[in-house]
Structures are given as structure tokens and as C-alpha cells.
Motif scaffolding. Structure first.
Motif, PDB file in Angstrom:
ATOM      1  N   ASP A 254      -9.189  -6.922  -2.481  1.00 21.43           N
ATOM      2  CA  ASP A 254      -8.657  -5.555  -2.433  1.00 21.43           C
ATOM      3  C   ASP A 254      -9.688  -4.536  -1.949  1.00 21.43           C
ATOM      4  O   ASP A 254      -9.358  -3.337  -1.820  1.00 21.43           O
ATOM      5  N   ILE A 256     -11.075  -2.936   0.757  1.00 20.57           N
ATOM      6  CA  ILE A 256     -10.719  -2.817   2.175  1.00 20.57           C
ATOM      7  C   ILE A 256     -11.946  -2.685   3.053  1.00 20.57           C
ATOM      8  O   ILE A 256     -12.059  -3.336   4.108  1.00 20.57           O
ATOM      9  N   GLN A 259     -13.521  -5.947   3.622  1.00 24.39           N
ATOM     10  CA  GLN A 259     -12.740  -6.780   4.539  1.00 24.39           C
ATOM     11  C   GLN A 259     -13.016  -6.401   5.998  1.00 24.39           C
ATOM     12  O   GLN A 259     -13.186  -7.268   6.852  1.00 24.39           O
ATOM     13  N   VAL A 282      -4.865  -8.803   5.324  1.00 21.02           N
ATOM     14  CA  VAL A 282      -4.966  -7.511   4.639  1.00 21.02           C
ATOM     15  C   VAL A 282      -3.730  -6.667   4.944  1.00 21.02           C
ATOM     16  O   VAL A 282      -3.143  -6.043   4.047  1.00 21.02           O
ATOM     17  N   THR A 286      -1.013  -5.311   1.964  1.00 17.97           N
ATOM     18  CA  THR A 286      -1.253  -3.917   1.575  1.00 17.97           C
ATOM     19  C   THR A 286      -0.163  -3.006   2.127  1.00 17.97           C
ATOM     20  O   THR A 286       0.732  -3.451   2.843  1.00 17.97           O
ATOM     21  N   ASP A 290      -4.243   1.989   3.230  1.00 17.10           N
ATOM     22  CA  ASP A 290      -5.044   0.763   3.358  1.00 17.10           C
ATOM     23  C   ASP A 290      -4.522  -0.106   4.498  1.00 17.10           C
ATOM     24  O   ASP A 290      -5.299  -0.661   5.285  1.00 17.10           O
ATOM     25  N   ALA A 294      -6.570  -1.079   8.023  1.00 10.30           N
ATOM     26  CA  ALA A 294      -6.809  -2.453   8.472  1.00 10.30           C
ATOM     27  C   ALA A 294      -6.197  -2.682   9.854  1.00 10.30           C
ATOM     28  O   ALA A 294      -6.807  -3.321  10.723  1.00 10.30           O
TER      29      ALA A 294
END
Length: 324
Positions: A254, A256, A259, A282, A286, A290, A294
Motif C-alpha cells: 500500500d 504507493i 511502488q 497497483v 487502488t 493513488d 500509479a
């Protein structure tokens, strides 16, 4: 781009024979085939000494008085592309500008003859002109190809190439012009890109980014600068990323920011598919800001690759599936 209708060709050929003296054409053509290339008028014309000389060598304003010499007799050596125009026609001016550009590009392997039908009214009936611009190719004193309107540049260039290729073994001036054509000169380096590339090679990513941004400020559509700017920004980001972020991202799905950073490092390590898959996952799990973050980061990574890269194509399909 078409060959003239055979009946129109016959009529035009007959009209040409009435308008000009074609009685000696065959003898001149036979003599031209045995003459050394250096003696060819087209060969002499194919050695311009500058932009003005080049324009004069490959393009001529033809009148009723000069038609035989500039069109019929010259067509014994190279194809002569006759463009029939009128001063009131904007399309005529476009066609002339395009043909003048291409005549210089082909270096004398064909010649351009420009005819203003208002100033030379007896030439228009000779070609059966119904509208302008009209373009007719003459070779060996005979019409061989014709078209009207203003086709795209690429189409006209291809037509001219086909014309020259088809006539190369029949008209001696083509090979002579090609043999005398100057070697193409490389384009001068763009100092703006040179500065940016030098900064990039020295690892000064901030200076390189600023240089590419300056180019885009002046030329927003410059694709080369856009691609280079994306590369610079990516490398500047990846080089300062802690390698341990990949472990942190794997342990905290989680997170972000972790990631995104992990995907950068994977891409820098030549694991593009892994980086893409991470960000698509992701996006899939999500929502809201977020998810947008991504997705935007992933699309930015796509910009680092050629548009037809199969890895990008697959990732785009997977992203679409994750979004919808």
C-alpha cells in the motif's frame, strides 16, 4: 498518378508534332545514346554551383518560343515534367513549389518546365488543359505520365522515382546526372542538443533537463527533445533511489511511493515487464488519487520506449483491463 488515356496520348503526340519540329528527334536520340555522358547537356546542368544555379539547372520557365528546346529536345536526355499553371490558381503555386523542391532533390535526373497558360495561350490547347495545375511528363518527345491537382509530397516523390527508374536505360542524361550528383551533406549539428547531450554525458542531469526544456519552450512539438527529457528525468530519479526500496515495496504493497520507486529501479535494471506488472497491479487494487498516481507514472515509463515495443503494447492492454 496515372498514365494518360491512349487516345489522349495519341492526340497529344500528334499535337506535339504539329507544334514543334520532331523530324530530327530519332537521329538526335540515337546520337545521344552513343555520346559520352560528359557531353550531355543534362550532365552539365547537373553540376550546380549553388542554390541559385541548382534552381536554374533543374527548373525553367517555358514559353511558346522555347517549348521545343526546353521540353521536346531536352526530353531526349532526361524526362521533362511540364507543370501547367495560372497566376490566379493557389494550387498551381503549391505544385510549382513542391516540384522545384523535388527537382533539386533529384539532382538533374529529370527537368522541370513551368508553363503559365495565361501568358502562353497556345500551349494550353496542346495539352488539352481543362484545369490547373496539370502535370505531364515528357520523355523522348512523347507524353508518358500525367496527373492533376496537388497530391501529397510523398506520393509525388514516389511517382517521380518510378518515372526515373522506368526511363533510366532509355534516356542517357539520367545516369549522367546521377553520376555527377554531389554527395548529400550531413545536416549541421543543433548546438542546443549538443549542450544538452554534453551535460547528460557528464552526469549533470539538472543542466541537461534545463537544456531540453529550453528546446521545448521554443518548439513544443519537438519529439526528440520530449523523448530525451523523459530519459533524463528518469535517470536522475533512478540514480538517487535507495536499492532497498524494492524490498520495502514488496513488504508494503500500500506504500504507493515505494511502488513507484521500485518500478523505476526494476526498469533501470532491464526488468521492464516486472516494472510494468508492478504498477498495473497497483492500478488494479487502488482507486482515487493513488490509482491516478500509479497510472500516470506507468504511462511516463512507456514514454521511454519506442511506440511499437511489444512490451509496451502488452502493458497498455493490461493497463486498460485493470482500469475498466
Amino acid at each position: 498518378m496515372t498514365r494518360p488515356d491512349p487516345r489522349q496520348t495519341a492526340a497529344l503526340s500528334a499535337a506535339l508534332s504539329r507544334a514543334v519540329d520532331l523530324s530530327a528527334l530519332k537521329a538526335r536520340a540515337d546520337a545521344a545514346k552513343t555520346a559520352p555522358p560528359a557531353a550531355s547537356p543534362a550532365a552539365a546542368a547537373a553540376a550546380p554551383t549553388g542554390a541559385t544555379a541548382a534552381a536554374g539547372a533543374y527548373s525553367t520557365d517555358v514559353t511558346e518560343a522555347t517549348f521545343q528546346a526546353e521540353v521536346v529536345e531536352r526530353s531526349l536526355q532526361v524526362p521533362v515534367v511540364v507543370v501547367l499553371t495560372a497566376s490566379y490558381s493557389g494550387q498551381s503555386q503549391q505544385m510549382v513549389a513542391l516540384l522545384e523542391k523535388l527537382a533539386a532533390e533529384f539532382g538533374g535526373s529529370w527537368a522541370l518546365a513551368k508553363v503559365d497558360i495565361d501568358a502562353n495561350p497556345r500551349i494550353a490547347p496542346l495539352f488539352g488543359v481543362q484545369s490547373v495545375p496539370m502535370v505531364v511528363a515528357i520523355a523522348g518527345g512523347q507524353p508518358v505520365e500525367a496527373f492533376g491537382d496537388v497530391p501529397p509530397e510523398a506520393q509525388v516523390r514516389q511517382w517521380l522515382k518510378g518515372l526515373v527508374d522506368a526511363l533510366r536505360d532509355r534516356l542517357p542524361g539520367i545516369r549522367a546526372a546521377e553520376a555527377n550528383a554531389p554527395e548529400p551533406q550531413p545536416e549541421p549539428e543543433d548546438e542546443r542538443f549538443t549542450r544538452a547531450e554534453t551535460a547528460f554525458e557528464q552526469g549533470d542531469y539538472a543542466a541537461a533537463e534545463a537544456a531540453y526544456q529550453d528546446i521545448l519552450a521554443a518548439e513544443p512539438a519537438n519529439a526528440e527533445a520530449k523523448a530525451a527529457l523523459a530519459q533524463v528525468r528518469f535517470l536522475a530519479r533512478a540514480e538517487v533511489t535507495d536499492p532497498s526500496v524494492i524490498v520495502r515495496a514488496d513488504m508494503s504493497p500500500d506504500d504507493i511511493d515505494a511502488q513507484l520507486a521500485a518500478a523505476d529501479l526494476e526498469l533501470a535494471g532491464q526488468a521492464a515487464e516486472q516494472a510494468f506488472a508492478r504498477l498495473i497491479a497497483v492500478v488494479r487494487r487502488t482507486s482515487g488519487p493513488d490509482r491516478d498516481k500509479a497510472r500516470t507514472h506507468l504511462v511516463g515509463l512507456f514514454d521511454l520506449f519506442a511506440a511499437d515495443d511489444p512490451r509496451v503494447a502488452k502493458a497498455r492492454r493490461d493497463l486498460a483491463s485493470a482500469l475498466f
